[in-house]
Design a protein around this motif. Structure first.
Motif, mmCIF file in Angstrom:
data_model
loop_
_atom_site.group_PDB
_atom_site.id
_atom_site.type_symbol
_atom_site.label_atom_id
_atom_site.label_comp_id
_atom_site.label_asym_id
_atom_site.label_seq_id
_atom_site.Cartn_x
_atom_site.Cartn_y
_atom_site.Cartn_z
ATOM 1 N N ASN A 60 0.820 -1.208 0.000
ATOM 2 C CA ASN A 60 0.000 0.000 0.000
ATOM 3 C C ASN A 60 0.859 1.265 0.000
ATOM 4 N N VAL A 61 0.498 2.225 -0.853
ATOM 5 C CA VAL A 61 1.148 3.531 -0.856
ATOM 6 C C VAL A 61 0.066 4.609 -0.909
ATOM 7 N N THR A 62 0.428 5.814 -0.560
ATOM 8 C CA THR A 62 -0.481 6.950 -0.649
ATOM 9 C C THR A 62 -0.680 7.314 -2.124
ATOM 10 N N SER A 63 -1.907 7.609 -2.506
ATOM 11 C CA SER A 63 -2.169 7.975 -3.898
ATOM 12 C C SER A 63 -1.688 9.389 -4.174
ATOM 13 N N ARG A 64 -1.397 9.672 -5.423
ATOM 14 C CA ARG A 64 -0.952 11.027 -5.798
ATOM 15 C C ARG A 64 -2.071 12.049 -5.605
ATOM 16 N N ARG A 65 -3.312 11.609 -5.756
ATOM 17 C CA ARG A 65 -4.434 12.532 -5.593
ATOM 18 C C ARG A 65 -4.594 12.963 -4.135
ATOM 19 N N LYS A 66 -4.263 12.067 -3.214
ATOM 20 C CA LYS A 66 -4.376 12.379 -1.791
ATOM 21 C C LYS A 66 -3.209 13.238 -1.317
ATOM 22 N N ASN A 67 -2.012 12.879 -1.736
ATOM 23 C CA ASN A 67 -0.831 13.639 -1.317
ATOM 24 C C ASN A 67 0.299 13.336 -2.313
ATOM 25 N N PHE A 68 0.544 14.272 -3.208
ATOM 26 C CA PHE A 68 1.501 14.080 -4.289
ATOM 27 C C PHE A 68 2.901 13.741 -3.771
ATOM 28 N N LEU A 69 3.380 14.518 -2.785
ATOM 29 C CA LEU A 69 4.734 14.301 -2.278
ATOM 30 C C LEU A 69 4.860 12.993 -1.506
ATOM 31 N N LYS A 70 3.828 12.665 -0.719
ATOM 32 C CA LYS A 70 3.873 11.409 0.041
ATOM 33 C C LYS A 70 3.796 10.209 -0.898
ATOM 34 N N ASN A 71 3.077 10.352 -1.980
ATOM 35 C CA ASN A 71 3.027 9.288 -2.984
ATOM 36 C C ASN A 71 4.432 8.964 -3.476
ATOM 37 N N ARG A 72 5.209 9.980 -3.775
ATOM 38 C CA ARG A 72 6.572 9.779 -4.261
ATOM 39 C C ARG A 72 7.470 9.201 -3.166
ATOM 40 N N ARG A 73 7.301 9.689 -1.919
ATOM 41 C CA ARG A 73 8.111 9.156 -0.813
ATOM 42 C C ARG A 73 7.790 7.688 -0.564
ATOM 43 N N ASP A 74 6.502 7.351 -0.596
ATOM 44 C CA ASP A 74 6.099 5.952 -0.365
ATOM 45 C C ASP A 74 6.656 5.029 -1.447
ATOM 46 N N LEU A 75 6.591 5.473 -2.690
ATOM 47 C CA LEU A 75 7.117 4.659 -3.792
ATOM 48 C C LEU A 75 8.625 4.458 -3.639
ATOM 49 N N LYS A 76 9.324 5.531 -3.319
ATOM 50 C CA LYS A 76 10.779 5.434 -3.152
ATOM 51 C C LYS A 76 11.130 4.491 -2.007
ATOM 52 N N HIS A 77 10.411 4.589 -0.895
ATOM 53 C CA HIS A 77 10.668 3.705 0.252
ATOM 54 C C HIS A 77 10.420 2.246 -0.134
ATOM 55 N N LEU A 78 9.340 1.994 -0.860
ATOM 56 C CA LEU A 78 9.009 0.619 -1.266
ATOM 57 C C LEU A 78 10.083 0.040 -2.166
ATOM 58 N N PHE A 79 10.499 0.812 -3.168
ATOM 59 C CA PHE A 79 11.485 0.303 -4.122
ATOM 60 C C PHE A 79 12.874 0.148 -3.506
ATOM 61 N N LYS A 80 13.145 0.908 -2.446
ATOM 62 C CA LYS A 80 14.444 0.804 -1.776
ATOM 63 C C LYS A 80 14.494 -0.350 -0.785
ATOM 64 N N THR A 81 13.357 -0.665 -0.151
ATOM 65 C CA THR A 81 13.352 -1.662 0.925
ATOM 66 C C THR A 81 12.957 -3.065 0.465
ATOM 67 N N GLU A 82 12.245 -3.174 -0.650
ATOM 68 C CA GLU A 82 11.834 -4.484 -1.156
ATOM 69 C C GLU A 82 12.628 -4.828 -2.411
#
Length: 360
Positions: A60-82
């Motif tokens: 699960n990640v935050t959607s861009r519509r809900k929070n654009f910057l958090k969406n990018r942070r969540d994606l980066k965290h996911l791709f770095k940790t998994e």
């Protein structure tokens, strides 16, 4: 070593991407591949329960519509940790390519899979698609598409891409006399000619024209019944059009159904006048069931079985469509599955193509 593939593209509403992902998740060789799926804002996407029951994991990640910057942070965290061997992005347009660029920045291998071959409804999305068309780092990703048309539309006429058609489980869609009797009895259709259309009520499916065509056909074929399977934002307006024309007793709106093979067996003909299609899953399913299909000529010929599928221009007069709809070609409905296999559109052939893509 088992390869881990993260699929991005599942939505909460059922469409071509959703049905495709469920299909490959069902047939994939689990000894070689482990699938995972992205979801947004803790909202369960289409087929969440089915995919979870298969043992596949959701992130699960935050959607861009809900929070654009958090969406990018969540994606980066996911791709770095998994650890994922591939990030497989299934896109109807290039209006949102953050998962692609962020995954590449994190050192992940990326596949961009074009699922569309036509217009985009939102003006904002059109602008973003145009901008991102030039931003997409084509040389750093693997490009795939559901058809030649879809590939050229998303990546460019001269681009290199792999065509991955939506392979069909031929046996599942094979004509069944018992299913035909069951559905026709359920819907009180024993003495009617049944014309079927399956597809979401969206602009691309051209339901307005479809209703006008059926209305013209009904004037000379009073026992005909049109079945419309699906949901969508335009459904209410189409229902209003049907009532305004006074043909409500001859049109059945079923909503979303999970028994499409049975409905296909119950039908006599299939109408598919789409403005555009990435890859026409519904048409292939209808052909596999042996239905006589009348389609718009905007659809890729890669899927056409000549003896049972007619292509007509959307600029042609309705009378020409009615004439084709009046035809009753003479062929054996039971043989259509063999055509699908010869065309390389069966699920076994398609899974092998997918495996080759993941080995690249």
């Amino acid at each position: 070593m088992v390869q881990r593939i993260l699929h991005i593209g599942l939505d909460t509403h059922m469409g071509g991407i959703e049905t495709y992902l469920l299909k490959i998740a069902t047939y994939v060789d689990k000894s070689r591949y482990e699938f995972a799926f992205l979801m947004y804002d803790d909202e369960k996407p289409c087929f969440y329960d089915e995919l979870t029951a298969m043992g596949w994991k959701f992130y699960n990640v935050t959607s861009r519509r809900k929070n654009f910057l958090k969406n990018r942070r969540d994606l980066k965290h996911l791709f770095k940790t998994e650890r994922f061997d591939y990030i497989h992005c299934h896109l109807n347009s290039l209006s949102y390519i953050a998962p692609v660029t962020i995954a590449l920045d994190c050192g992940c291998k990326v596949i961009v899979h074009s699922r569309n071959a036509g217009a985009i409804s939102s003006f904002k999305s059109k602008i973003l698609h145009k901008v991102n068309y030039y931003r997409l780092p084509k040389k750093k990703i693997r490009c795939a598409a559901v058809s030649d048309l879809a590939g050229k539309w998303m990546f460019g006429e001269q681009s290199s891409f792999v065509v991955l058609n939506n392979g069909l489980d031929v046996e599942k869609y094979k004509f069944s006399e018992s299913s035909r009797e069951k559905i026709r009895k359920e819907l009180n259709l024993e003495n009617h000619e049944v014309i079927l259309h399956t597809g979401a009520f969206r602009t691309q499916k051209n339901h307005t024209f479809l209703i006008d065509l059926f209305n013209a056909y009904l004037k000379k074929n009073a026992t005909a019944v049109l079945i419309l399977v699906g949901e969508g934002s335009l459904k209410e307006s189409i229902q209003e059009k049907v009532e305004k024309l006074g043909i409500g007793n001859s049109v059945i709106f079923t909503g979303v159904r999970r028994d499409i093979p049975e409905l296909l067996s119950a039908a006599d003909k299939f109408l598919f006048p789409s403005f555009y299609e990435g890859f026409p899953n519904a048409l292939i399913e209808a052909e596999a069931s042996g239905l006589y299909c009348i389609c718009s000529d905007t659809i890729t010929t890669q899927v056409r079985i000549p003896e049972q599928c007619r292509y007509i221009s959307l600029n042609a007069p309705i009378a020409e469509w009615v004439k084709e709809l009046n035809n009753t070609p003479n062929y054996n409905r039971m043989n259509s599955g063999e055509w699908i296999k010869k065309m390389g559109l069966d699920i076994d052939t398609e899974m092998e193509r997918l495996y080759q893509l993941y080995q690249g």
